[in-house]
Design a protein around this motif. Sequence first.
Motif, PDB file in Angstrom:
ATOM      1  N   SER A   1       0.838  -1.193   0.000  1.00 56.06           N
ATOM      2  CA  SER A   1       0.000   0.000   0.000  1.00 56.06           C
ATOM      3  C   SER A   1       0.876   1.248   0.000  1.00 56.06           C
TER       4      SER A   1
ATOM      5  N   ALA B   1       0.183   3.502   3.536  1.00 56.33           N
ATOM      6  CA  ALA B   1       0.516   3.095   4.898  1.00 56.33           C
ATOM      7  C   ALA B   1       1.925   2.546   4.915  1.00 56.33           C
TER       8      ALA B   1
ATOM      9  N   THR C   1       0.402  -1.725   8.108  1.00 55.92           N
ATOM     10  CA  THR C   1      -0.388  -2.771   7.454  1.00 55.92           C
ATOM     11  C   THR C   1      -0.219  -4.103   8.182  1.00 55.92           C
TER      12      THR C   1
ATOM     13  N   ARG D   1      -3.348  -6.343   9.894  1.00 60.93           N
ATOM     14  CA  ARG D   1      -3.563  -7.776   9.669  1.00 60.93           C
ATOM     15  C   ARG D   1      -3.510  -8.546  10.989  1.00 60.93           C
TER      16      ARG D   1
ATOM     17  N   GLY E   1      -4.020  -4.419   2.867  1.00 63.42           N
ATOM     18  CA  GLY E   1      -3.112  -3.286   2.811  1.00 63.42           C
ATOM     19  C   GLY E   1      -3.684  -2.000   3.360  1.00 63.42           C
ATOM     20  N   ARG E   2      -4.947  -2.006   3.733  1.00 65.28           N
ATOM     21  CA  ARG E   2      -5.563  -0.805   4.300  1.00 65.28           C
ATOM     22  C   ARG E   2      -5.353  -0.768   5.816  1.00 65.28           C
ATOM     23  N   THR E   3      -5.636   0.399   6.394  1.00 62.71           N
ATOM     24  CA  THR E   3      -5.416   0.577   7.832  1.00 62.71           C
ATOM     25  C   THR E   3      -6.660   1.188   8.481  1.00 62.71           C
TER      26      THR E   3
END
Length: 338
Positions: A48, A51, A56, A60, A68-70
């Motif tokens: 990503s 971030a 990341t 997870r 890959g998002r936060t």
Amino acid sequence: MAHITLVLPFALPLPEFAPDLIRALQAPALAALLSRTSSARRAPKADSAHALPHETWLARALGLADDGRTPFAVAAMHGLNLDPGAGRWHLVTPAHIQIARSHLMMADTRQVSLDDADGRALFDAARQLCEEIGHELRYGDAHTWFLRADDWTGFDTASPDTVANMDLTDFMPKGVGAQAYRRLQNEVQMAWHAHPVNAAREARRLPVVNAFWLWGASVQAQQPVTKIASYAVPGWLAALGQQRLPSLERLDDVLAQGGLLVAGNLGEAALAADWHGWLQGMQHLEEKLFVPLLAALKKGRVRELRLVLSSREGLADYTTTAMAQRKFWRRPTLDSLT
């Protein structure tokens, strides 16, 4: 016996500086932990652009996202005893934006120190503008606010550490929702321009708070089941955990309970490329964290220790045990930091 995961953001120096820094760093305990392992791997480059690798990884590990998002906002709200209810919430971080030679740049938000009184004063001014356009703004702490904007979808915003000291042109959100965000940003900037808090900051030669950064949007989130302790981390990250360590002087509770410990004291120096400060931070971790963890591992108080180290560009993941520490033929070295 405890299983501990130690997350060390910015513990991997940039490649061009790594050889000199490793020669200067005196950290035999860290060298043993990184060299005598049961597993070791390097993660590929961050998936990503919005971030950093450790962010990341945390998303997870905490079960909040695996793409890959936060999406930390709602989980952080729970940690700060705020009830998000329904809706789409965004993290809001007060910030200082300045003009560099040819572009706008946002300073590391750690350098924008705010006490609770000043934070609330700026928050109140921004809240009025948010409510005028139908958006609720909630206060977590001086550096951690939350904006509800259910219709602001379809655009990604980067974390503050990703943006720090970079060209903002590469990170400004685009799209229909982003236009509304930029309009609100402009109105808040005008309200803060002549605010007494900023006038006082200017008089003390402190960076003015002239913008807020929106990121970490989430709709709902399960609470992290992993026990998290944190040391010297931003407020949003501390809010994800159950234990905030004011220092590393006493690790007994962490050693007894296990779980995940995030030590963030290297961030400010690394983002500023202050490698002398980075070395000092690493030496502090060696004395207060790596030495006692290695001793606890050898004595059997810790069954397994996992170390997750990161930089802007990558992440390294090592696991060691008491048995692995008996691999005397492996010479302790810090070469794995390169």
